[in-house]
Structures are given as C-alpha cells and as structure tokens.
Design a protein around this motif. Structure first.
Motif, PDB file in Angstrom:
ATOM      1  N   LEU A 270       4.166  14.429  -4.702  1.00 12.58           N
ATOM      2  CA  LEU A 270       3.469  13.299  -5.318  1.00 12.58           C
ATOM      3  C   LEU A 270       3.448  12.076  -4.404  1.00 12.58           C
ATOM      4  O   LEU A 270       2.394  11.458  -4.209  1.00 12.58           O
ATOM      5  N   VAL A 271       4.591  11.719  -3.834  1.00 11.10           N
ATOM      6  CA  VAL A 271       4.643  10.535  -2.964  1.00 11.10           C
ATOM      7  C   VAL A 271       3.666  10.651  -1.780  1.00 11.10           C
ATOM      8  O   VAL A 271       2.922   9.710  -1.507  1.00 11.10           O
ATOM      9  N   PRO A 272       3.616  11.805  -1.080  1.00  9.10           N
ATOM     10  CA  PRO A 272       2.663  11.892   0.034  1.00  9.10           C
ATOM     11  C   PRO A 272       1.221  11.700  -0.412  1.00  9.10           C
ATOM     12  O   PRO A 272       0.391  11.176   0.332  1.00  9.10           O
ATOM     13  N   ARG A 273       0.902  12.116  -1.653  1.00  6.26           N
ATOM     14  CA  ARG A 273      -0.470  11.928  -2.146  1.00  6.26           C
ATOM     15  C   ARG A 273      -0.779  10.442  -2.289  1.00  6.26           C
ATOM     16  O   ARG A 273      -1.857   9.984  -1.905  1.00  6.26           O
ATOM     17  N   ILE A 274       0.165   9.694  -2.867  1.00  7.35           N
ATOM     18  CA  ILE A 274      -0.063   8.257  -3.031  1.00  7.35           C
ATOM     19  C   ILE A 274      -0.101   7.572  -1.669  1.00  7.35           C
ATOM     20  O   ILE A 274      -0.976   6.752  -1.387  1.00  7.35           O
ATOM     21  N   ASN A 275       0.836   7.938  -0.807  1.00 11.03           N
ATOM     22  CA  ASN A 275       0.884   7.317   0.518  1.00 11.03           C
ATOM     23  C   ASN A 275      -0.345   7.642   1.356  1.00 11.03           C
ATOM     24  O   ASN A 275      -0.756   6.843   2.194  1.00 11.03           O
ATOM     25  N   ALA A 276      -0.918   8.833   1.135  1.00 10.38           N
ATOM     26  CA  ALA A 276      -2.084   9.237   1.924  1.00 10.38           C
ATOM     27  C   ALA A 276      -3.204   8.223   1.750  1.00 10.38           C
ATOM     28  O   ALA A 276      -3.914   7.897   2.696  1.00 10.38           O
ATOM     29  N   LEU A 277      -3.335   7.694   0.528  1.00  7.32           N
ATOM     30  CA  LEU A 277      -4.376   6.693   0.291  1.00  7.32           C
ATOM     31  C   LEU A 277      -4.109   5.436   1.101  1.00  7.32           C
ATOM     32  O   LEU A 277      -5.014   4.880   1.714  1.00  7.32           O
ATOM     33  N   GLY A 278      -2.854   4.978   1.091  1.00  6.96           N
ATOM     34  CA  GLY A 278      -2.514   3.769   1.827  1.00  6.96           C
ATOM     35  C   GLY A 278      -2.666   3.978   3.322  1.00  6.96           C
ATOM     36  O   GLY A 278      -3.086   3.078   4.042  1.00  6.96           O
ATOM     37  N   ARG A 279      -2.306   5.206   3.765  1.00 12.50           N
ATOM     38  CA  ARG A 279      -2.389   5.480   5.196  1.00 12.50           C
ATOM     39  C   ARG A 279      -3.834   5.548   5.652  1.00 12.50           C
ATOM     40  O   ARG A 279      -4.165   5.227   6.776  1.00 12.50           O
ATOM     41  N   LEU A 280      -4.696   6.052   4.789  1.00 13.43           N
ATOM     42  CA  LEU A 280      -6.095   6.210   5.170  1.00 13.43           C
ATOM     43  C   LEU A 280      -6.975   5.245   4.376  1.00 13.43           C
ATOM     44  O   LEU A 280      -8.093   5.553   4.050  1.00 13.43           O
ATOM     45  N   ALA A 281      -6.442   4.080   4.042  1.00 15.18           N
ATOM     46  CA  ALA A 281      -7.162   3.005   3.323  1.00 15.18           C
ATOM     47  C   ALA A 281      -7.356   3.303   1.841  1.00 15.18           C
ATOM     48  O   ALA A 281      -7.214   4.421   1.389  1.00 15.18           O
ATOM     49  N   ALA A 282      -7.682   2.252   1.076  1.00 12.40           N
ATOM     50  CA  ALA A 282      -8.002   2.352  -0.361  1.00 12.40           C
ATOM     51  C   ALA A 282      -6.800   2.576  -1.269  1.00 12.40           C
ATOM     52  O   ALA A 282      -6.822   3.435  -2.138  1.00 12.40           O
ATOM     53  N   SER A 283      -5.717   1.789  -1.075  1.00  9.79           N
ATOM     54  CA  SER A 283      -4.545   1.952  -1.939  1.00  9.79           C
ATOM     55  C   SER A 283      -4.812   1.485  -3.359  1.00  9.79           C
ATOM     56  O   SER A 283      -4.104   1.874  -4.269  1.00  9.79           O
ATOM     57  N   GLU A 284      -5.847   0.622  -3.523  1.00  8.87           N
ATOM     58  CA  GLU A 284      -6.113   0.161  -4.882  1.00  8.87           C
ATOM     59  C   GLU A 284      -6.465   1.337  -5.777  1.00  8.87           C
ATOM     60  O   GLU A 284      -6.178   1.320  -6.970  1.00  8.87           O
ATOM     61  N   ASP A 285      -7.054   2.378  -5.187  1.00  5.97           N
ATOM     62  CA  ASP A 285      -7.351   3.579  -5.963  1.00  5.97           C
ATOM     63  C   ASP A 285      -6.082   4.190  -6.535  1.00  5.97           C
ATOM     64  O   ASP A 285      -6.088   4.739  -7.628  1.00  5.97           O
ATOM     65  N   ALA A 286      -4.988   4.120  -5.769  1.00  5.90           N
ATOM     66  CA  ALA A 286      -3.737   4.708  -6.238  1.00  5.90           C
ATOM     67  C   ALA A 286      -3.216   3.947  -7.453  1.00  5.90           C
ATOM     68  O   ALA A 286      -2.729   4.542  -8.408  1.00  5.90           O
TER      69      ALA A 286
ATOM     70  N   TYR B  48       0.793  -1.244   0.000  1.00  4.39           N
ATOM     71  CA  TYR B  48       0.000   0.000   0.000  1.00  4.39           C
ATOM     72  C   TYR B  48       0.819   1.283   0.000  1.00  4.39           C
ATOM     73  O   TYR B  48       0.272   2.357  -0.021  1.00  4.39           O
ATOM     74  N   ASP B  49       2.163   1.197   0.073  1.00  2.31           N
ATOM     75  CA  ASP B  49       2.904   2.466   0.031  1.00  2.31           C
ATOM     76  C   ASP B  49       3.296   2.801  -1.414  1.00  2.31           C
ATOM     77  O   ASP B  49       3.025   2.036  -2.335  1.00  2.31           O
TER      78      ASP B  49
END
Ligand SMILES: [Mn+2]
Length: 683
Positions: free
Chosen positions: A280-296, A84-85
């Motif tokens: 850019l990296v914090p935007r992608i990581n934000a999804l993993g941190r707050l669930a839903a990494s598949e969206d990334a 997820y990261d």
C-alpha cells in the motif's frame, strides 16, 4: 557478504520474564533478546488494552487547539498543508477529514515534489492567501520553514506547525509549534510520524471528554499507513496505533483504502505491517514520486466507490511504472559499476547517470547498498544540475559524510541512514572523492554489514505451537523486525523448482530430521549449492493454514556454506580492495597474499572443468580441491587471469560471473602486472 551475529540470550532474565508475566519461555526469550525487559514496557507490550499518552503533554498543543477551535467556530478558511509522501498524505487526509467533520471551512494543499519541493514555499503561501486562507496548519512539515512562516504571518495568515522532523536552528515564529523534537517538549515519546502527531492534535481537539475509541476507529488506519510508510520505529505508542490501525483497516469504510487493498490483491486477508510497507505505501508514494500527490489524498477521502476504484487503478498503474523505472535505473547502476570496475573498490559507491528520475533513485540506492554491503549515493544529472539520494549501512552516518562535503553541495539534508543533496553536475567527481576521503579517515574503518539473528534453533525444537507464540511480537517493521532464526549445519538433501520455475523448494536434514524449506525468487540455475552441501540458514518462520491443516512455513532469508568464515571473507575482501585502491599495505601482509604457481594452476584447472562460474566467491573457494587458498588470493588470481586473457569476469556484490577464454600457447603468471605490483609492495 554480511557478518552473521546471533543475539545474546540471558536465560535467567528470560525465565524471570516468563514467570512474572505468565508467558511461554520462548516468547519471554524473544522479548529478552530484543531488550523489551523493563516491567512497565513489558506490561504495555503484552497488554491488549490501548493506552495512549495525553496529547497535551506536547509543547504548544494547548495553543494549537485554541487557535484551531477559534478558526472552526468563526468559520475562518483553514488550509491543511501536507507533504507528498505516504506520511504527509495520510496526515493531510486525517486532519482534513476531522476538521471537515467539525464543519470547519477547510481545504488542503500538497506541494509538488518536482518544482515546489518539500515544506512551505512562498508561491504556495501567495496562492493560499489569494484563496482567502486565514489559518495554515502544517502536517509532517513546517519545522524548517521559518522564512515562509514569517512571510505568511506578514500577509495576515496565522500558522500552526505540526511536524516530527528535527529542529533546524530557530523555531518558526508560528502561533504554535507542535513537534516532539522541540528541545522544550516534555512528552517522553519522540518517535511519532507526521500522521502520528496529526493524530495527537486531533485527540487534543476532541478534548478530555472526547470519544477516543471513535477516533481510533475512524483514523487509526491512516495513522498505521503513514507510520509504516515513514519507517519510524514500531515501538511503544506507534506500535499501539499501528496494531489498532491494522485491525480497523480490515473493515475500513474508506472507499479508497478498500479499493486499494483490492487492487493490491489483499482483500479478505489479515493485513500485516509488511503488507502496508510493501503493497500500500509504495502505491501512495508512487504518486508523489511521479507527481500528483493530491490524487492520493483524494483517494483516501472519497466516499464514492467508482471514483475510489478508478483512483486505485491509477495508483496501481503508477506503482508499476515506478517499479519499471526503478528496474531500469537499477540495471543502469549495475552497468555503471561493470563499465568502471575500479569504482567497486570505493568505500562509498557514488553512481551517476543522466536523467534518472529523482523520485526513484533513493529506492535504487537502497537496493545497491543491500547488494554490495556499502553505502551508496545515486546521482541524477539534469543538464548542469544534479540531485542525489543515498542510503547507508548501520555504523556509518551518511549525514555526517555528506556534511563533510557540504562545500560542494547547493542543498543537503538527511539522517544517519539516508541523505539527499543537490550539486552542480560538474562537481560529482569531486564529491565522490570527498565522501570517500571522509570514509577512509573514519576511525575504526568501514563497518561490515550485519545480519542479526535472534536465535539459533535445532530442527527438533520447531513446532507450530512454538511459532504461534511469536504473534505477540507483531506488528513487525522498523525497530521491531520479524524474527530471524538460524538453522546451522543443515545438509542439503533435495532441490526442486516450484511456481513455474520461479522459486525453489529444498529439503534439508540434521540429526535425522528433514525439513522442507522455501527459497523465493531463485531458480535451479541460480542456486550455488549442491546436494550434500552443509549450509547455515537464516530463516523466518510462520504458521500457514491450508484446508484447515496448520503447518510450519520456513523461508530462507540468507544462506551460506557452513564452512564459510564470514570474518575472514570480510577482512580479506577489504585487504583486496586496499590493494585495488593502491593504498599502502604492510610488506609482511602483502607477502602472505601473493599466490603461488600451484594456487594459480589449481584455480585455473577448476574453472576449466566448470566451463563458467556465476556464483558467490566463497562457494568457488570451497569447491577448489584442498580448500587451502584464501579468499583474497583467489580474488587476486582471478584478476591476474583476466589480465593474461585466460578469463573475463565481472562481479555484482559477492557473485562472480566468470567466462573462460581460448588460450594459445603458454602463459606465465609472473608476467602479470598485478603480480609485479604485489612483489613491489612486498619490498
Ligand atoms: Mn514524515
């Protein structure tokens, strides 16, 4: 306060590099300072040609390629199993889209950070089995999943592991295990990220006749994103890949990346590794941190502009939510230390709270470490369970420290600079004691945080041409930080607020040369320095263009009074903390620390004159008439004043926030308990 150290320069070696490679002396000097001196490394560094290592040099690559080709040929169902990261997400997108372009029957799976956690898990394997998956290829994970790999195999699913993490005990019994950290992997470069290993796999799948240029054009943007995101050193092959990625990313045809770049306000600007790391990296990581990494992953894969834009908006929003949560937890951590100031004297700060988002506490730990110059573990309690995430300073292995407390932990892992753990909430206090005992027993004591300056410069040496030479060192990032220069003995001439009062523009002078220098995120009120002060500045230098005019931009990264002796400050602060922890000290040391009535009166009179103080302690010491009271004595005097109700104060790091109280009658400093303690320690 950090210990400022200026790198050693070997002029002879720098001259030799300059002559042999036909480059300017200043650039040669920077390369020498950074230890980039071996001829073959230098040639690589200075060459614009892209040279990549043979992917088949990695152990098991041949077996991985054989099995994957077979699966593609037979249209077997393949699942790319990621993480997820940012590294895991880009690795997944890369391998998935490559196999998809080979017309493979491929899907991807990202475990949820909450609930599933990192790596393969049995439920996920069952789910993939039910979907008819015949081959799982892990990216950025798998090396530690021997149980799950064995389980998948028992269900008839083959597994190819690709990972860049350290081996933990035995190798998983997979069809192939590609990981540069395998002890038997002969490849010389070990620092790949997960997406870097995935790129090597794709290069191997392309075969010897493959279109490498095409691979770089298509995938180096993803490699750059994940490599920067995973904070692996930007040296050697990582550097080459990130350089290529930054170049191609400007004109990427990945709709999602374009949308994300636009949403982050970076459209049309030359991208740097710093842009990736901070936007850019914090935007992608934000999804993993707050669930839903598949969206990334979906964002990186989509070909539709509208979908990309809506995903990018979500990502931007999630990132702002993450920033807000981070700010709240940071404030709560500072409040924790303010409420229990005794904790400030611990060698390792262990800060706990209820219900903090476990995906965000690691970022807060790194901010606390930066602020206080000590390793920090942030722990979030959730009922009877607790999870922690910590960051360290160089010279203190947080992993070793956490390992020494393993009897209190249900799970732990990490490396010298960062570690994570789970533990019962009731063990937090014991963990705090345990890790601090480890730190107290550390041979040579706790290391001081360092500020490494590449070289000192005279203002007269600065020029646009000189600084332009530095671009050969880019991209900057982990293992290859942006150069930091020391401008010492600079006299502060003028200060003005700019940017609506958010930033400061200062003018400094030395030897009749005046320089305009910026200090960001600080207003006039927060600035501890006065016109006429002599300062040492640690600055970064860059060339900016405005209406066709090029000029030098100088930005302060750290500063201190030229008169501040950081060594003394660091030593005396550590003495002071020893006293506050009530640990034994030599009697003769104590006797040098006891303030006299005159010292006390001097500090009190000065503070009464200023009404309030919200600045660093070393500045306070310097402002006192005669400059004769040591840092440690001043710290002790402030404690005595607080005890005697003359002042109240609190401190966050080096900044002291002092307010004066109304005083009635005469106060005797020798009646303070702390003074008594010191006198007792002397005997
Ligand atoms: Mn990784």
């Amino acid at each position: 306060m950090k210990k400022w150290s200026v790198a050693k320069l070997n002029k002879e070696s720098a001259t030799k590099i300059a002559e042999e490679h036909g480059i300017p002396f200043f650039l040669a000097m920077m390369l020498d300072i950074r230890g980039i001196v071996r001829p073959e490394v230098l040639t690589d560094y200075l060459s614009t040609q892209i040279v990549l290592s043979d992917p088949f040099k990695m152990k098991d690559m041949d077996r991985a390629v054989k099995r994957i080709r077979q699966a593609v040929d037979r249209f077997e169902k393949i699942c790319v199993y990621g993480d997820y990261d940012a590294d895991g997400v880009t690795a997944t997108a890369l391998l998935y889209s490559y196999l998809d372009s080979c017309v493979g029957n491929v899907m991807y799976y990202i475990p949820e950070r909450e609930g599933e956690g990192y790596g393969l898990n049995t439920d996920a394997v069952n789910h993939l089995h039910a979907m008819g998956v015949q081959l799982i290829i892990t990216v950025d994970n798998g090396i530690a999943s021997f149980k799950e790999v064995a389980y998948a195999t028992s269900l008839g699913i083959d597994v190819v592991v690709t990972d860049h993490h350290q081996l933990q005990g035995e190798l998983p019994a997979a069809v192939a295990v590609v990981d540069p950290h395998r002890p038997d992997c002969p490849s010389t470069f070990k620092d790949f990220s997960g997406v870097g290993v995935a790129f090597k796999l794709v290069s191997a799948l392309e075969g010897e006749e493959g279109d490498f240029q095409g691979l770089l054009e298509n995938y180096s943007d993803l490699v750059a994103l994940g490599t920067v995101g995973d904070i692996v050193p930007l040296l050697q092959e990582n550097r080459v890949l990130v350089q290529a990625g930054l170049r191609y990313m400007q004109h990427t045809d990945r709709a999602g990346l374009r949308a994300m770049i636009a949403e982050a306000g970076l459209e049309g600007k030359p991208l740097t590794a710093g842009n990736l790391a901070f936007s850019l990296v914090p935007r992608i990581n934000a999804l993993g941190r707050l669930a839903a990494s598949e969206d990334a992953v979906r964002l990186l894969l989509t070909e539709y502009k509208e979908e990309a834009e809506s995903f990018a908006l979500t990502l931007g929003e999630k990132n702002r939510t993450r920033q807000k949560i981070e700010g709240e937890i940071f404030d709560a951590a500072i409040a924790f230390l303010r409420d229990d100031p005794q904790r400030l004297y611990d060698r390792v700060l262990v800060i706990d709270g209820e219900g903090w988002h476990p995906g965000v506490i690691g970022i807060v730990a790194s901010r606390i470490t930066e602020r206080f110059g000590k390793p920090c573990v942030m722990i979030s309690k959730d009922g009877t369970e607790a999870r922690g995430s910590g960051r360290s300073i160089s010279g203190f292995s947080l992993y070793e420290a956490v390992y020494s407390c393993r009897h209190l932990l249900t799970r732990f892992g990490g490396h010298p600079m960062a570690a994570g753990m789970s533990l019962p909430a009731q063990s937090i206090g014991e963990f705090r004691n345990c890790i601090n005992r480890y730190a107290a027993d550390l041979e040579g004591g706790m290391p001081a945080p360092q500020l490494r300056i590449d070289c000192k410069l005279k203002p007269s040496a600065l020029s646009v041409d000189l600084i332009r030479q530095l671009s050969a060192l880019e991209p900057y990032g982990a293992g290859n930080p942006a150069p930091l220069f020391g401008l010492y003995g600079m006299k502060l001439e003028e200060i003005a607020e700019v940017g609506g009062g958010k930033h400061l523009r200062l003018i400094f002078s030395r030897e009749n040369i005046r320089l305009t220098i910026m200090r960001f995120s600080m207003n006039l009120q927060e600035c501890p320095y006065l016109i006429g002060d002599m300062l040492d500045l640690a600055v970064s230098l860059s060339v900016t263009e405005f209406r066709g005019e090029e000029s030098l931009s100088i930005v302060i990264r750290d500063w201190k009074l030229s008169q501040t002796k950081e060594d003394d400050y660091i030593n005396e602060k550590s003495l002071y903390e020893t006293i506050k922890r009530k640990e034994p000290l030599k009697a003769e040391t104590v006797s040098t620390l006891i303030p006299s009535r005159e010292d006390f009166a001097l500090v009190y009179r000065y503070l009464r004159g200023t009404k309030a103080w919200d600045y660093p302690l070393d500045v306070l010491c310097w402002r006192l008439p005669s400059h004769k009271i040591s840092y440690c004595k001043v710290m002790l005097i402030l404690d005595m004043m607080q005890e005697l109700n003359l002042i109240t104060y609190w401190t966050d790091g080096d900044i002291y926030h002092i307010s004066l109280l109304e005083v009635e009658g005469k106060v005797d400093i020798f009646s303070s308990g702390l003074m008594q303690t010191l006198r007792d320690m002397k005997e």
